[in-house]
Write a protein that holds these residues in place. Structure first.
Motif, PDB file in Angstrom:
ATOM      1  N   ASN A 623     -40.515 -40.141 -50.997  1.00 11.79           N
ATOM      2  CA  ASN A 623     -40.594 -39.817 -49.568  1.00 11.79           C
ATOM      3  C   ASN A 623     -42.001 -40.089 -49.035  1.00 11.79           C
ATOM      4  O   ASN A 623     -42.179 -40.538 -47.891  1.00 11.79           O
ATOM      5  CB  ASN A 623     -40.264 -38.346 -49.297  1.00 11.79           C
ATOM      6  N   ASP A 626     -42.271 -43.735 -48.365  1.00 11.74           N
ATOM      7  CA  ASP A 626     -41.521 -44.113 -47.168  1.00 11.74           C
ATOM      8  C   ASP A 626     -42.201 -43.613 -45.898  1.00 11.74           C
ATOM      9  O   ASP A 626     -42.296 -44.338 -44.898  1.00 11.74           O
ATOM     10  CB  ASP A 626     -40.092 -43.557 -47.244  1.00 11.74           C
ATOM     11  N   GLU A 627     -42.669 -42.361 -45.949  1.00 15.49           N
ATOM     12  CA  GLU A 627     -43.302 -41.789 -44.759  1.00 15.49           C
ATOM     13  C   GLU A 627     -44.630 -42.480 -44.450  1.00 15.49           C
ATOM     14  O   GLU A 627     -45.045 -42.547 -43.298  1.00 15.49           O
ATOM     15  CB  GLU A 627     -43.523 -40.283 -44.946  1.00 15.49           C
ATOM     16  N   GLN A 629     -45.111 -45.659 -44.795  1.00 17.62           N
ATOM     17  CA  GLN A 629     -44.738 -46.879 -44.077  1.00 17.62           C
ATOM     18  C   GLN A 629     -44.265 -46.561 -42.671  1.00 17.62           C
ATOM     19  O   GLN A 629     -44.305 -47.426 -41.794  1.00 17.62           O
ATOM     20  CB  GLN A 629     -43.654 -47.629 -44.861  1.00 17.62           C
ATOM     21  N   SER A 630     -43.802 -45.329 -42.453  1.00 15.20           N
ATOM     22  CA  SER A 630     -43.396 -44.926 -41.097  1.00 15.20           C
ATOM     23  C   SER A 630     -44.577 -44.417 -40.284  1.00 15.20           C
ATOM     24  O   SER A 630     -44.416 -44.038 -39.125  1.00 15.20           O
ATOM     25  CB  SER A 630     -42.332 -43.822 -41.174  1.00 15.20           C
ATOM     26  N   ASN A 652     -42.461 -52.064 -52.572  1.00 17.08           N
ATOM     27  CA  ASN A 652     -42.298 -50.971 -51.617  1.00 17.08           C
ATOM     28  C   ASN A 652     -43.404 -49.931 -51.809  1.00 17.08           C
ATOM     29  O   ASN A 652     -43.974 -49.422 -50.835  1.00 17.08           O
ATOM     30  CB  ASN A 652     -40.913 -50.338 -51.821  1.00 17.08           C
ATOM     31  N   ASP A 898     -34.946 -49.239 -55.076  1.00 14.07           N
ATOM     32  CA  ASP A 898     -35.271 -47.899 -54.585  1.00 14.07           C
ATOM     33  C   ASP A 898     -34.043 -46.987 -54.537  1.00 14.07           C
ATOM     34  O   ASP A 898     -34.093 -45.911 -53.954  1.00 14.07           O
ATOM     35  CB  ASP A 898     -35.947 -47.966 -53.213  1.00 14.07           C
ATOM     36  N   TYR A 899     -32.941 -47.356 -55.167  1.00 13.21           N
ATOM     37  CA  TYR A 899     -31.821 -46.427 -55.279  1.00 13.21           C
ATOM     38  C   TYR A 899     -32.251 -45.269 -56.171  1.00 13.21           C
ATOM     39  O   TYR A 899     -33.045 -45.444 -57.105  1.00 13.21           O
ATOM     40  CB  TYR A 899     -30.595 -47.110 -55.898  1.00 13.21           C
ATOM     41  N   SER A 900     -31.695 -44.084 -55.880  1.00 14.99           N
ATOM     42  CA  SER A 900     -32.161 -42.918 -56.621  1.00 14.99           C
ATOM     43  C   SER A 900     -31.077 -41.866 -56.758  1.00 14.99           C
ATOM     44  O   SER A 900     -30.024 -41.945 -56.117  1.00 14.99           O
ATOM     45  CB  SER A 900     -33.388 -42.314 -55.930  1.00 14.99           C
TER      46      SER A 900
ATOM     47  N   MET B   1     -39.184 -41.670 -41.437  1.00 20.93           N
ATOM     48  CA  MET B   1     -38.503 -42.460 -42.472  1.00 20.93           C
ATOM     49  C   MET B   1     -37.519 -43.420 -41.823  1.00 20.93           C
ATOM     50  O   MET B   1     -36.950 -43.115 -40.772  1.00 20.93           O
ATOM     51  CB  MET B   1     -37.780 -41.509 -43.429  1.00 20.93           C
ATOM     52  N   LYS B   5     -32.470 -45.655 -44.629  1.00 20.29           N
ATOM     53  CA  LYS B   5     -32.790 -44.948 -45.874  1.00 20.29           C
ATOM     54  C   LYS B   5     -32.364 -43.487 -45.775  1.00 20.29           C
ATOM     55  O   LYS B   5     -31.775 -42.928 -46.720  1.00 20.29           O
ATOM     56  CB  LYS B   5     -34.300 -45.063 -46.116  1.00 20.29           C
ATOM     57  N   ARG B   8     -28.655 -43.254 -46.010  1.00 17.24           N
ATOM     58  CA  ARG B   8     -28.163 -43.484 -47.369  1.00 17.24           C
ATOM     59  C   ARG B   8     -28.368 -42.239 -48.237  1.00 17.24           C
ATOM     60  O   ARG B   8     -27.480 -41.839 -48.987  1.00 17.24           O
ATOM     61  CB  ARG B   8     -28.909 -44.677 -47.987  1.00 17.24           C
TER      62      ARG B   8
END
Lengths: 948, 66
Positions: A623, A626-627, A629-630, A652, A898-900, B1, B5, B8
């Motif tokens: 997270n 991802d955050e 990149q946001s 990523n 990035d599947y988890s 986010m 994503k 998903r």
């Protein structure tokens, strides 16, 4: 501290409730039944000369030095092979025995070089000691024995030598390899004076030897000797500490000369390893003093700038001002921390404290996120706490072992040796693994069933096993009625009895023949004691948490939780994964697995730390990426992790790191992540600090400082420096005081202290008023949550599917000589065994692609591509390829996605759809990464030597 | 986010708790409260308000309890 003498009892000490009493040299001696006279005498301070006997292996009775006289018996039996009996009267020192022993020693010495003064074992040689003990004054047979002097010394192994001329053919090495390690790499060839130890190969390096060091440990002479001892001489001091590699957590004597580490010797009283070791812990410690170590703090404004060496104070001040600037500009939640499963409990506790108390949020996570976080979730849901149920010794009483998604001979070798010993005694083994691991078939080991399932179908497999248990009436109903939540059991039993879970229905999904699966289920369910051991092949899936719950369901339904020999046991990847999780290094939990929303728990910490704490969960590592990149997450303090190499979907991760404004990396080396960092704080190896690690059996063991920190500060002191610069001084004079705080705040650690650890050697939590010496086996009378809870475990196929573009499934794992992303082992001579990651591919798939063994191939997924060499192997099934992830230049995580896991975001490392093609060149990513590596690691040195 | 994503991740939770039947939405909501940050939960609600076409119905139902 001075080098303490290690007592060798000659034969293994026995455990038995029954005792026998005998008289040895006039003294009454009481020992457990089954103890040999040799050990009975030594355990009461009576030393009988010996050579072929050592307490790490069973008695052999070949040297005839430990002879004794027993009143009422004829002859002079060997005390190593004669059990002590009630009423025996034994004499160990008589004129007759002395003459016999001198005669034996004369024969040995007639075939042994007399170069004691220049021998590397001088002062540490049992042959030398025994010559003195028996009063050897002459050798009537002369000095003309065979001696084997013409044979070349085998120096092929990077860590030890084999000198045949010094060998007395006592077979201790052969027996240690067989009994302790279970590899059977050594034997004795020839007869009489021609007898010699042989590897059955050209030399040690090319043999089956796994370099565990057991033979070196067993050798009574200089025949098998550490090269470090040959170079430096015998050690003069020793410190007991804990290995920093895998989750077995072996205890070692770190033996030193002054400030120099000379060798690591497995500690016989270490409760996790009981005197055994593997090639990593025993020998691969050279990384700690590798020239790549960075020992000065560094900062830079942008990652495109060169690093600038600064003082500790300037580094702390810069990092603190950046974190405060970011929080002022982007909000309190814009920063966080990652603790390390390689650092101590005390250090991880401090980092999460810094994040919660100083940053004021719960954005703290550790690398268990990417390995065993599903264990935490799954076992807490079913049993009530995030912990393996057994101690390692428990496996010695297992009758059936179900090994799922783990490869202990490579990843947890010292535990694997325990397991192999039990299998040689007759326990049955079921292996569930897509790949044919060594335990499926190796010397004296043959799995009863190998369930070679397709990657990603674990839950379908466990449901099918459970279906057999329920539908064939194999449920232990008395256990379930007494110990488990009945409503949850009934719901689960209805669910699992559905025909869609039958082995015949799931065979198409798993690829496992229904008959084989039914037989395996019956074997597990009908065993007196059946134990599950598992690894990352369970957790690193999109249904990792579901699978953990599925295993817990199966164990409860068959009554296999809560006593010795059974249980559900995660084999933890890193040395302190268990500890890092225990210490509250999770964004939703304080130490002791208490949720941050729990007012009573928060109040405990608020009072201790003097600040208000956040009640909402924080960001997990993926997270955070991802955050970033946001644009919401801008600053990260990383202690001892290398997420740019170890975490999935590298590009990523790098995009996330690159989007941050302040990345602080605390590490031994300028690792892959540090290429994207702005502050570098030099870390300390496990040899350079005090603390504790907690292994996979919840065993808390001391880490003790052996050498001074190369950079001047231990890691816990670095965190104190950063906290102080952030305006929150933490007052600890020693890590023991941090543990005292942990104990005050954490009920399961209430009885833990350094004094108690020194007294007991190690402690398995929970340790408190109810369990003052710790808890080897959990859930004995009741589960931690009260009644065991069955959970519904529907199989949900992963979204990562094969297709025309990516027709193969990639799965990843470890190899014995290397560890994780190679930060440590790749900087040791362990690269002699494995200097690059290879792609295992089945001959059928290789032939279709025109790939020959050793060809360079391009490994491509929807996430990215890398290249490495192919190894054609039938260990993998058609349609599946396998590789390790130990070397940065292969960059295997460029390919993983990035599947988890649905519950924990643990990455699905074990299933990636890929294509493999021949190539002649590195991938684009490899080329670009290599090109920018040097640029991103430039150091502009300004400070003179010794400053900083 | 990124919305896809987030969707998903939410759907993964829904798929794995689907075996709970009618109890699934409550379990999904509890999971989100337990493990997701307030910002992630807020963004999920925004996704639903914006249409949330890619979300499982149980996720949408669970979000009402957040």
């Amino acid at each position: 501290m001075p080098l303490p003498k290690v007592i060798d009892y000659g034969t293994p000490l026995r455990e038995s409730a029954d005792t026998v009493t005998l008289t040895i040299d006039g003294r009454a001696v009481r020992v457990p039944k089954g103890t040999a006279i040799l050990a009975a005498a030594r355990s009461h301070g009576i030393e009988i000369p010996k050579l072929c006997a050592t307490d790490m292996v069973e008695a052999f009775g070949s040297c005839r030095l430990c002879l004794v006289e027993i009143e009422g018996r004829r002859g002079t039996p060997a005390s190593c092979t004669t059990p002590a009996e009630d009423g025996m009267v034994v004499h160990t020192q008589t004129a007759r025995l002395a003459a016999l022993r001198r005669g034996v020693m004369e024969l040995y010495i007639s075939d042994h070089p007399l170069d004691c003064l220049t021998c590397s074992a001088n002062g540490d040689c049992e042959l030398q000691d025994m010559a003195g003990a028996v009063g050897l004054r002459e050798v009537r047979y002369g000095q003309d024995g065979r001696k084997h002097r013409t044979e070349a010394k085998d120096e092929s192994n990077p860590y030890f030598t084999f000198d045949s001329s010094k060998c007395i053919v006592c077979s201790r090495c052969v027996r240690a390899c067989a009994e302790v390690q279970g590899t059977f790499a050594l034997t004795i060839t020839g007869r009489g004076l021609e007898s010699k130890v042989s590897t059955g190969s050209f030399d040690f390096l090319s043999s089956e030897c796994v370099s565990c060091g057991a033979c070196v440990q067993a050798c009574p002479t200089a025949t098998l000797n550490e090269k470090s001892v040959i170079e430096h001489g015998t050690p003069t001091g020793a410190t007991i500490t804990t290995c920093a590699y895998c989750g077995v957590g072996c205890s070692f004597r770190a033996e030193t000369q002054g400030g120099q580490l000379v060798r690591m010797v497995p500690y016989k009283r270490g409760q996790a390893n009981e005197g055994h070791s593997c090639v990593k812990g025993r020998f691969a410690y050279g990384y700690a003093t590798h020239p790549d170590r960075i020992t000065r703090p560094m900062i830079r404004a942008r990652i495109s700038d060169p690093w600038r060496e600064v003082s500790w104070d300037e580094a702390f001040a810069h990092a603190a001002s950046e974190f405060r600037r970011i929080q002022a500009q982007y909000g309190r939640e814009a920063v966080g921390g990652i603790t390390s499963s390689r650092c101590t409990n005390e250090e991880t506790f401090l980092v999460q404290k810094l994040v919660r108390a100083v940053f004021g949020n719960n954005n703290v996570d550790n690398c268990a996120r990417v390995c065993h976080s599903p264990t935490g979730y799954g076992l807490k849901q079913t049993f009530g706490t995030s912990a393996g149920t057994q101690d390692f010794k428990s496996v010695a009483q297992a009758d059936v072992i179900l090994l799922i998604g783990a490869n202990p001979t490579d990843a947890h070798p010292v535990f694997a040796s325990r397991m192999k010993r039990r299998l040689r005694e007759g326990a049955r083994l079921i292996v569930a693994d897509p790949r044919r691991i060594d335990l499926v078939r190796s010397p004296h080991i043959q799995a009863a069933h190998h369930l070679a399932l397709k990657p990603g179908t674990n839950v379908a497999l466990i449901n099918a096993l459970a279906h057999v248990v329920v539908s064939e009436g194999l449920v232990r109903e008395d256990y379930v009625r007494e110990r488990c939540d009945l409503a949850s059991f009934e719901a689960w039993a209805r669910f699992i009895a559905d025909p869609r879970h039958a082995p015949e229905a799931s065979a198409d999904i798993t690829g496992v023949p229904a008959g084989e699966l039914r037989a395996a289920a019956r074997l597990y369910a009908t065993a007196r004691n059946a134990a599950i051991y598992y690894g990352l092949g369970v957790t690193e899936h999109s249904q990792g948490s579901t699978m953990v719950m599925g295993m817990a369901n199966l164990a409860m339904a068959t009554g296999n939780v809560g006593r010795v020999g059974v249980g559900v046991n995660p084999l933890r990847g890193q040395n302190n994964v268990q500890g890092a999780c225990d210490m509250g290094s999770f964004p939703h939990e304080f130490s002791g697995y208490r949720h941050v929303s729990d007012d009573a728990t928060r109040e405990v910490f608020e009072q201790l730390w003097g600040v208000a704490l956040a009640r909402e969960p924080g960001l997990r590592i993926p997270n955070m990426v991802d955050e970033a990149q946001s644009g919401h997450f801008k600053g990260l303090y990383i202690q001892g992790e290398d997420i740019a190499q170890s975490d999935p979907d590298t590009q990523n991760v790098i995009a996330g790191l690159s989007a941050m404004e302040c990345v602080v990396v605390q590490d031994l080396f300028l690792n892959e992540t540090a290429k994207y960092a702005h502050v570098f704080l030099p870390g300390a190896s496990f040899l350079e600090k005090d603390g504790t690690f907690t292994n996979a059996e919840r065993r808390i063991s001391r880490v003790r400082k052996v050498i001074a920190p190369l950079a001047g500060l231990a890691d816990w002191e670095v965190t104190l420096g950063l906290a102080a610069a952030l305006g929150y001084p933490m007052q600890y004079a020693h890590p023991s005081e941090i543990m005292d705080e942990i104990a005050r705040a954490t009920p399961s650690f209430a009885g833990v202290s350094y004094a108690r650890l020194d007294e007991l050697g190690s402690i398995q939590w929970p340790c408190n008023a109810a369990a003052p010496t710790g808890t080897p086996i959990m859930h004995v009378e009741r589960f931690v949550r009260g009644k065991g809870r069955f959970m519904l475990t529907g199989y949900v196929p992963t979204e990562e599917r094969t297709g025309e573009r990516f027709p193969l499934l990639l799965t990843t794992g470890r190899i014995l000589s290397q560890y994780n992303v190679g930060t440590q082992t790749a900087r040791t001579p362990n690269t002699r065994w494995h200097d690059e990651d290879l792609l295992e591919i089945h001959p059928f798939d290789a032939e279709q692609r025109g790939i020959n063994d050793g060809d360079r191939v391009l490994l491509r997924s929807r996430a990215g591509a890398t290249s490495l060499r192919a190894q054609i192997s039938e260990r993998v099934q058609p349609g599946v390829v396998y590789t390790t992830f130990h070397h940065a230049r292969s960059g295997v995580n460029v390919v993983t996605t990035d599947y988890s896991d649905w519950a924990t975001n643990c990455p699905e490392y074990k299933v990636t759809a890929v294509q493999v093609t021949r190539t002649a060149a590195p991938s684009d990513w490899q080329r670009e990464n290599a090109a920018r590596a040097d640029f991103l690691r430039r150091i502009e040195r300004e400070l003179p030597e010794g400053a900083g | 986010m990124k919305p896809d994503k987030l969707a998903r991740m939410a759907n993964d939770i829904a798929h794995n708790l689907a075996a709970l039947g009618d109890a699934a939405p409550a379990a999904i909501a509890e999971h989100l409260r337990h493990f997701w940050t307030p910002r992630m939960r807020k963004e999920l609600l925004q996704l639903i308000q914006a249409g949330g076409a890619s979300l499982e119905p149980t996720v949408v139902e669970a979000a009402r309890a957040l």
